[in-house]
Scaffold this motif. Structure first.
Motif, mmCIF file in Angstrom:
data_model
loop_
_atom_site.group_PDB
_atom_site.id
_atom_site.type_symbol
_atom_site.label_atom_id
_atom_site.label_comp_id
_atom_site.label_asym_id
_atom_site.label_seq_id
_atom_site.Cartn_x
_atom_site.Cartn_y
_atom_site.Cartn_z
ATOM 1 N N TYR A 186 -20.661 -56.794 24.423
ATOM 2 C CA TYR A 186 -21.362 -57.858 23.707
ATOM 3 C C TYR A 186 -20.473 -59.075 23.439
ATOM 4 O O TYR A 186 -20.976 -60.177 23.312
ATOM 5 C CB TYR A 186 -21.893 -57.363 22.363
ATOM 6 N N VAL A 187 -19.165 -58.896 23.302
ATOM 7 C CA VAL A 187 -18.333 -59.996 22.826
ATOM 8 C C VAL A 187 -17.361 -60.599 23.825
ATOM 9 O O VAL A 187 -16.996 -61.755 23.686
ATOM 10 C CB VAL A 187 -17.546 -59.589 21.550
ATOM 11 N N ASP A 188 -16.931 -59.846 24.813
ATOM 12 C CA ASP A 188 -15.923 -60.374 25.730
ATOM 13 C C ASP A 188 -16.394 -61.658 26.399
ATOM 14 O O ASP A 188 -17.461 -61.711 27.011
ATOM 15 C CB ASP A 188 -15.566 -59.340 26.807
ATOM 16 N N GLY A 189 -15.602 -62.712 26.233
ATOM 17 C CA GLY A 189 -15.901 -63.993 26.853
ATOM 18 C C GLY A 189 -16.995 -64.792 26.175
ATOM 19 O O GLY A 189 -17.470 -65.780 26.723
ATOM 20 N N ARG A 190 -17.383 -64.397 24.988
ATOM 21 C CA ARG A 190 -18.466 -65.093 24.279
ATOM 22 C C ARG A 190 -17.985 -65.609 22.934
ATOM 23 O O ARG A 190 -17.103 -65.037 22.317
ATOM 24 C CB ARG A 190 -19.636 -64.150 24.040
ATOM 25 N N SER A 191 -18.621 -66.657 22.467
ATOM 26 C CA SER A 191 -18.276 -67.192 21.151
ATOM 27 C C SER A 191 -19.116 -66.555 20.050
ATOM 28 O O SER A 191 -18.752 -66.632 18.881
ATOM 29 C CB SER A 191 -18.449 -68.710 21.126
ATOM 30 N N MET A 192 -20.250 -65.943 20.416
ATOM 31 C CA MET A 192 -21.113 -65.286 19.433
ATOM 32 C C MET A 192 -21.557 -63.930 19.955
ATOM 33 O O MET A 192 -21.791 -63.779 21.147
ATOM 34 C CB MET A 192 -22.361 -66.123 19.151
ATOM 35 N N GLN A 193 -21.702 -62.985 19.048
ATOM 36 C CA GLN A 193 -22.276 -61.700 19.404
ATOM 37 C C GLN A 193 -23.796 -61.816 19.402
ATOM 38 O O GLN A 193 -24.364 -62.582 18.624
ATOM 39 C CB GLN A 193 -21.895 -60.639 18.373
ATOM 40 N N PRO A 194 -24.474 -61.019 20.215
ATOM 41 C CA PRO A 194 -25.937 -61.042 20.183
ATOM 42 C C PRO A 194 -26.502 -60.774 18.784
ATOM 43 O O PRO A 194 -27.494 -61.398 18.406
ATOM 44 C CB PRO A 194 -26.319 -59.931 21.165
ATOM 45 N N ILE A 195 -25.882 -59.897 18.012
ATOM 46 C CA ILE A 195 -26.391 -59.607 16.659
ATOM 47 C C ILE A 195 -26.380 -60.868 15.799
ATOM 48 O O ILE A 195 -27.282 -61.088 14.990
ATOM 49 C CB ILE A 195 -25.612 -58.450 15.990
ATOM 50 N N ASP A 196 -25.372 -61.723 15.990
ATOM 51 C CA ASP A 196 -25.310 -62.972 15.224
ATOM 52 C C ASP A 196 -26.430 -63.923 15.648
ATOM 53 O O ASP A 196 -27.024 -64.596 14.811
ATOM 54 C CB ASP A 196 -23.949 -63.629 15.383
ATOM 55 N N VAL A 197 -26.728 -63.972 16.944
ATOM 56 C CA VAL A 197 -27.830 -64.808 17.439
ATOM 57 C C VAL A 197 -29.155 -64.256 16.915
ATOM 58 O O VAL A 197 -30.007 -65.010 16.435
ATOM 59 C CB VAL A 197 -27.826 -64.861 18.982
ATOM 60 N N ILE A 198 -29.320 -62.940 16.994
ATOM 61 C CA ILE A 198 -30.550 -62.300 16.507
ATOM 62 C C ILE A 198 -30.793 -62.644 15.042
ATOM 63 O O ILE A 198 -31.903 -63.013 14.649
ATOM 64 C CB ILE A 198 -30.466 -60.775 16.721
ATOM 65 N N GLU A 199 -29.758 -62.551 14.225
ATOM 66 C CA GLU A 199 -29.906 -62.865 12.796
ATOM 67 C C GLU A 199 -30.129 -64.349 12.573
ATOM 68 O O GLU A 199 -30.979 -64.742 11.768
ATOM 69 C CB GLU A 199 -28.683 -62.369 12.034
ATOM 70 N N ASP A 200 -29.401 -65.203 13.292
ATOM 71 C CA ASP A 200 -29.539 -66.646 13.123
ATOM 72 C C ASP A 200 -30.943 -67.126 13.499
ATOM 73 O O ASP A 200 -31.498 -68.006 12.860
ATOM 74 C CB ASP A 200 -28.487 -67.372 13.968
ATOM 75 N N TRP A 201 -31.521 -66.551 14.540
ATOM 76 C CA TRP A 201 -32.844 -66.946 15.005
ATOM 77 C C TRP A 201 -33.965 -66.232 14.263
ATOM 78 O O TRP A 201 -35.144 -66.471 14.542
ATOM 79 C CB TRP A 201 -32.986 -66.674 16.491
ATOM 80 N N GLY A 202 -33.637 -65.339 13.333
ATOM 81 C CA GLY A 202 -34.657 -64.630 12.570
ATOM 82 C C GLY A 202 -35.320 -63.492 13.337
ATOM 83 O O GLY A 202 -36.352 -62.974 12.924
ATOM 84 N N LEU A 203 -34.715 -63.082 14.455
ATOM 85 C CA LEU A 203 -35.295 -62.003 15.249
ATOM 86 C C LEU A 203 -35.040 -60.629 14.644
ATOM 87 O O LEU A 203 -35.625 -59.645 15.095
ATOM 88 C CB LEU A 203 -34.748 -62.044 16.687
ATOM 89 N N ASP A 204 -34.205 -60.559 13.631
ATOM 90 C CA ASP A 204 -33.951 -59.280 12.970
ATOM 91 C C ASP A 204 -35.205 -58.784 12.246
ATOM 92 O O ASP A 204 -35.285 -57.622 11.870
ATOM 93 C CB ASP A 204 -32.766 -59.364 12.009
ATOM 94 N N LYS A 205 -36.193 -59.640 12.135
ATOM 95 C CA LYS A 205 -37.468 -59.250 11.512
ATOM 96 C C LYS A 205 -38.470 -58.765 12.554
ATOM 97 O O LYS A 205 -39.580 -58.377 12.225
ATOM 98 C CB LYS A 205 -38.030 -60.428 10.729
ATOM 99 N N ASP A 206 -38.089 -58.823 13.829
ATOM 100 C CA ASP A 206 -38.965 -58.412 14.919
ATOM 101 C C ASP A 206 -38.172 -57.513 15.873
ATOM 102 O O ASP A 206 -37.426 -57.998 16.727
ATOM 103 C CB ASP A 206 -39.490 -59.644 15.659
#
Length: 87
Positions: A26-46
């Motif tokens: 999930y993290v190698d070579g990335r500035s954000m983890q998918p979990i952070d994107v999921i939470e930022d976009w409000g997808l943690d509710k879906d």
């Protein structure tokens, strides 16, 4: 060092480890983890859409054995389930 959600990583408990909090697929070579994107976009509710993003982000990164498109099929499964719930 600060981790996601601003936690001080030096304060992690001994049972906390990088394989749980920062898996390489999930993290190698990335500035954000998918979990952070999921939470930022409000997808943690879906659950369905969160899994779509998770599996797309893993494509080509996490071992899928003989089936490199397995993550994409899983993403499609959750996307189709989400679409069906809207019908």
């Amino acid at each position: 060092m600060k981790g996601r959600r601003g936690k001080d990583r030096s304060q992690l408990k001994p049972d906390d480890n990088e394989d749980v909090h920062r898996p390489s697929h999930y993290v190698d070579g990335r500035s954000m983890q998918p979990i952070d994107v999921i939470e930022d976009w409000g997808l943690d509710k879906d659950h369905y859409l969160a899994n779509v993003l998770k599996y797309i982000s893993r494509y080509g990164r996490k071992g899928s054995g003989d089936d490199p498109k397995l993550c994409l099929r899983k993403a499609m499964f959750y996307l189709n389930r989400r679409i069906e719930r809207d019908d």
